[in-house]
Motif scaffolding. Structure first.
Motif, PDB file in Angstrom:
ATOM      1  N   GLY A  31      50.603  24.156  48.859  1.00  0.00           N
ATOM      2  CA  GLY A  31      50.340  22.855  49.454  1.00  0.00           C
ATOM      3  C   GLY A  31      49.787  22.981  50.859  1.00  0.00           C
ATOM      4  N   HIS A  32      50.348  23.903  51.621  1.00  0.00           N
ATOM      5  CA  HIS A  32      49.864  24.102  52.992  1.00  0.00           C
ATOM      6  C   HIS A  32      48.441  24.654  52.990  1.00  0.00           C
ATOM      7  N   LEU A  33      48.166  25.606  52.096  1.00  0.00           N
ATOM      8  CA  LEU A  33      46.820  26.179  52.034  1.00  0.00           C
ATOM      9  C   LEU A  33      45.771  25.147  51.647  1.00  0.00           C
ATOM     10  N   SER A  34      46.184  24.136  50.891  1.00  0.00           N
ATOM     11  CA  SER A  34      45.219  23.131  50.424  1.00  0.00           C
ATOM     12  C   SER A  34      45.170  21.900  51.312  1.00  0.00           C
ATOM     13  N   SER A  35      45.957  21.891  52.379  1.00  0.00           N
ATOM     14  CA  SER A  35      46.110  20.664  53.172  1.00  0.00           C
ATOM     15  C   SER A  35      44.999  20.430  54.170  1.00  0.00           C
ATOM     16  N   GLY A  36      44.115  21.402  54.328  1.00  0.00           N
ATOM     17  CA  GLY A  36      43.061  21.243  55.324  1.00  0.00           C
ATOM     18  C   GLY A  36      43.571  21.379  56.740  1.00  0.00           C
ATOM     19  N   HIS A  37      44.708  22.044  56.919  1.00  0.00           N
ATOM     20  CA  HIS A  37      45.276  22.218  58.257  1.00  0.00           C
ATOM     21  C   HIS A  37      44.304  23.013  59.125  1.00  0.00           C
ATOM     22  N   ASP A  38      44.436  22.849  60.421  1.00  0.00           N
ATOM     23  CA  ASP A  38      43.529  23.530  61.343  1.00  0.00           C
ATOM     24  C   ASP A  38      44.194  24.759  61.951  1.00  0.00           C
ATOM     25  N   GLY A  39      45.128  25.345  61.228  1.00  0.00           N
ATOM     26  CA  GLY A  39      45.809  26.529  61.707  1.00  0.00           C
ATOM     27  C   GLY A  39      44.952  27.777  61.543  1.00  0.00           C
ATOM     28  N   PRO A  40      45.539  28.941  61.786  1.00  0.00           N
ATOM     29  CA  PRO A  40      44.771  30.190  61.713  1.00  0.00           C
ATOM     30  C   PRO A  40      44.307  30.506  60.298  1.00  0.00           C
ATOM     31  N   ASP A  41      43.275  31.308  60.221  1.00  0.00           N
ATOM     32  CA  ASP A  41      42.707  31.723  58.943  1.00  0.00           C
ATOM     33  C   ASP A  41      43.561  32.848  58.357  1.00  0.00           C
ATOM     34  N   VAL A  42      44.335  32.531  57.319  1.00  0.00           N
ATOM     35  CA  VAL A  42      45.263  33.522  56.771  1.00  0.00           C
ATOM     36  C   VAL A  42      44.536  34.680  56.101  1.00  0.00           C
ATOM     37  N   THR A  43      43.279  34.493  55.718  1.00  0.00           N
ATOM     38  CA  THR A  43      42.562  35.591  55.062  1.00  0.00           C
ATOM     39  C   THR A  43      42.289  36.744  56.029  1.00  0.00           C
ATOM     40  N   ARG A  44      42.569  36.550  57.312  1.00  0.00           N
ATOM     41  CA  ARG A  44      42.466  37.668  58.250  1.00  0.00           C
ATOM     42  C   ARG A  44      43.513  38.740  57.940  1.00  0.00           C
ATOM     43  N   LEU A  45      44.504  38.388  57.132  1.00  0.00           N
ATOM     44  CA  LEU A  45      45.472  39.390  56.689  1.00  0.00           C
ATOM     45  C   LEU A  45      44.824  40.433  55.778  1.00  0.00           C
ATOM     46  N   ILE A  46      43.750  40.048  55.081  1.00  0.00           N
ATOM     47  CA  ILE A  46      43.088  40.951  54.136  1.00  0.00           C
ATOM     48  C   ILE A  46      42.138  41.864  54.918  1.00  0.00           C
ATOM     49  N   THR A  47      42.395  43.153  54.855  1.00  0.00           N
ATOM     50  CA  THR A  47      41.601  44.093  55.640  1.00  0.00           C
ATOM     51  C   THR A  47      40.793  45.067  54.794  1.00  0.00           C
ATOM     52  N   ALA A  48      41.035  45.109  53.476  1.00  0.00           N
ATOM     53  CA  ALA A  48      40.259  45.989  52.601  1.00  0.00           C
ATOM     54  C   ALA A  48      40.421  45.520  51.163  1.00  0.00           C
ATOM     55  N   ALA A  49      39.432  45.849  50.334  1.00  0.00           N
ATOM     56  CA  ALA A  49      39.496  45.525  48.904  1.00  0.00           C
ATOM     57  C   ALA A  49      38.722  46.589  48.134  1.00  0.00           C
ATOM     58  N   HIS A  50      39.266  46.951  46.962  1.00  0.00           N
ATOM     59  CA  HIS A  50      38.645  47.962  46.114  1.00  0.00           C
ATOM     60  C   HIS A  50      38.658  47.469  44.674  1.00  0.00           C
ATOM     61  N   PRO A  51      37.610  47.779  43.896  1.00  0.00           N
ATOM     62  CA  PRO A  51      37.624  47.398  42.473  1.00  0.00           C
ATOM     63  C   PRO A  51      38.708  48.174  41.740  1.00  0.00           C
ATOM     64  N   VAL A  52      39.112  47.643  40.590  1.00  0.00           N
ATOM     65  CA  VAL A  52      40.244  48.214  39.866  1.00  0.00           C
ATOM     66  C   VAL A  52      40.023  49.677  39.509  1.00  0.00           C
ATOM     67  N   GLU A  53      38.781  50.051  39.213  1.00  0.00           N
ATOM     68  CA  GLU A  53      38.538  51.446  38.859  1.00  0.00           C
ATOM     69  C   GLU A  53      38.787  52.385  40.036  1.00  0.00           C
ATOM     70  N   ARG A  54      38.896  51.827  41.252  1.00  0.00           N
ATOM     71  CA  ARG A  54      39.211  52.626  42.438  1.00  0.00           C
ATOM     72  C   ARG A  54      40.587  52.245  42.986  1.00  0.00           C
ATOM     73  N   ALA A  55      41.497  51.948  42.105  1.00  0.00           N
ATOM     74  CA  ALA A  55      42.842  51.554  42.535  1.00  0.00           C
ATOM     75  C   ALA A  55      43.508  52.640  43.367  1.00  0.00           C
ATOM     76  N   ALA A  56      43.249  53.903  43.055  1.00  0.00           N
ATOM     77  CA  ALA A  56      43.843  54.987  43.842  1.00  0.00           C
ATOM     78  C   ALA A  56      43.360  54.926  45.285  1.00  0.00           C
ATOM     79  N   ASP A  57      42.087  54.565  45.497  1.00  0.00           N
ATOM     80  CA  ASP A  57      41.573  54.425  46.859  1.00  0.00           C
ATOM     81  C   ASP A  57      42.249  53.271  47.587  1.00  0.00           C
ATOM     82  N   ALA A  58      42.534  52.205  46.840  1.00  0.00           N
ATOM     83  CA  ALA A  58      43.213  51.060  47.447  1.00  0.00           C
ATOM     84  C   ALA A  58      44.601  51.462  47.951  1.00  0.00           C
ATOM     85  N   PHE A  59      45.340  52.190  47.126  1.00  0.00           N
ATOM     86  CA  PHE A  59      46.662  52.643  47.560  1.00  0.00           C
ATOM     87  C   PHE A  59      46.552  53.626  48.725  1.00  0.00           C
TER      88      PHE A  59
END
Length: 346
Positions: A295-323
């Motif tokens: 509900g909070h994520l969909s509320s249009g609040h003007d708070g900080p961008d929580v996606t800044r928590l995400i710092t890396a992403a890897h496709p599933v075939e590279r799951a070992a690299d993600a870990f």
């Protein structure tokens, strides 16, 4: 839909050899009336997952199919499912409680004695196709992207923890990783917290804590002498951090243990007893916490961008690299990504 007849694909397994493997998965068959067949899109790696891989988790050891922080596309539903429909985005509550015990019926499913968590006591969500019961699926509101929704589970950990103190007042948060930052975000979103001090050794995470609303952010060993707080959230849970938290709490205050300890440890009991300091555990979350975060994520609040928590992403075939990436202290939340079946050539 052909998927309903059973499709396995790949799964990410934390192996007994200390390595991450992408293996063939058994068929996922949606045959129950309350079954939901899902195709994961993004999966977050939690510190607890890493602890399992390295055999430092207090309750779980490899081999295990990992994955409990997940946003997925609904491919098919049983006739009794009302929580979602084909094509929806959902986040999964990975806490599989019995639903019938006294604790579950009292609204405390996180205290269900027979509950198990996907990716720990049960095979996890890191599979090309997975089937879960409809009651564990939460529809993602329109306008919330999948890459944001994948953060719902860790944010719900913080939301629940923040609610374990009815009047947070002046706050100390020990640990500025995903959990500590989620507690900070929740305190600011829920209100009730005054001045917030956060302790974290990594400069990148200290900077993000400031951006997320902490009033004072310091490295370990740099707490102001004589700091006094009403509530301390220990998101590390080792003897040293518990002692630091206990020393800072005023008489009648509250210590909330949020971090997962590697085993039993000591508490500053003499001070806790003398000054009637409450010690409260914070275990996972409830459905209402997940709903509140969405509900909070969909509320249009003007708070900080929580996606800044995400710092890396890897496709599933590279799951070992993600870990492997989680070993970098500058990383906060690392994702494993799957193609979206609703998007051609995704």
């Amino acid at each position: 839909m052909n998927d309903r007849q059973g499709f396995g694909g790949r799964q990410v397994v934390l192996g007994t050899d200390g390595a991450v493997h992408v293996e063939a998965a058994p068929a996922a068959v949606a045959e129950g009336r309350d079954d939901v067949l899902l195709a994961p899109l993004h999966l977050g790696i939690c510190g607890s997952d890493v602890h399992v891989l390295h055999r430092s988790h207090p309750f779980v050891a490899p081999p295990v199919v990992t994955g409990h922080e997940c946003v997925a596309r609904v491919l098919a539903t049983g006739p009794d499912v009302t929580s979602c429909a084909e094509g929806d985005l959902v986040v999964v509550n990975p806490l599989i409680s019995c639903g019938v015990c006294d604790r579950c019926r009292a609204g405390a499913a996180n205290r269900c004695a027979s509950a198990k968590v996907l990716g720990f006591g049960l095979p996890g969500l890191a599979r090309d196709r997975v089937v879960v019961a409809g009651r564990f699926c939460h529809r993602v509101p329109p306008g919330v992207p999948a890459r944001t929704a994948v953060l719902t589970e860790p944010l719900a950990v913080g939301w629940h923890a923040a609610g374990r103190a009815s009047r947070p007042g002046r706050v100390l948060i020990i640990g500025g990783g995903p959990v500590g930052l989620a507690v900070l975000l929740a305190l600011r979103a829920r209100g009730g917290a005054g001045h917030v001090t956060l302790v974290e050794p990594v400069p990148v995470k200290r900077a993000l804590a400031t951006a997320f609303g902490a009033d004072q952010v310091v490295a370990p060993g740099e707490l102001p002498p004589g700091l006094q707080v009403d509530t301390a959230y220990d998101c590390v849970a080792v003897a040293g951090t518990l002692a630091t938290a206990g020393a800072a709490i005023v008489p009648g205050g509250t210590l909330v243990v949020v971090g997962v300890p590697s085993g039993d440890t000591s508490l500053p009991l003499a001070r806790l007893q003398r000054w009637e300091i409450d010690v409260r555990g914070s275990g996972l979350y409830l459905d209402e916490d997940i709903a509140a975060v969405l509900g909070h994520l969909s509320s249009g609040h003007d708070g900080p961008d929580v996606t800044r928590l995400i710092t890396a992403a890897h496709p599933v075939e590279r799951a070992a690299d993600a870990f492997a990436a989680t070993g970098d202290p500058d990383q906060i939340k690392v994702l494993i990504d799957w193609p979206d079946p609703a998007v051609p050539d995704a």
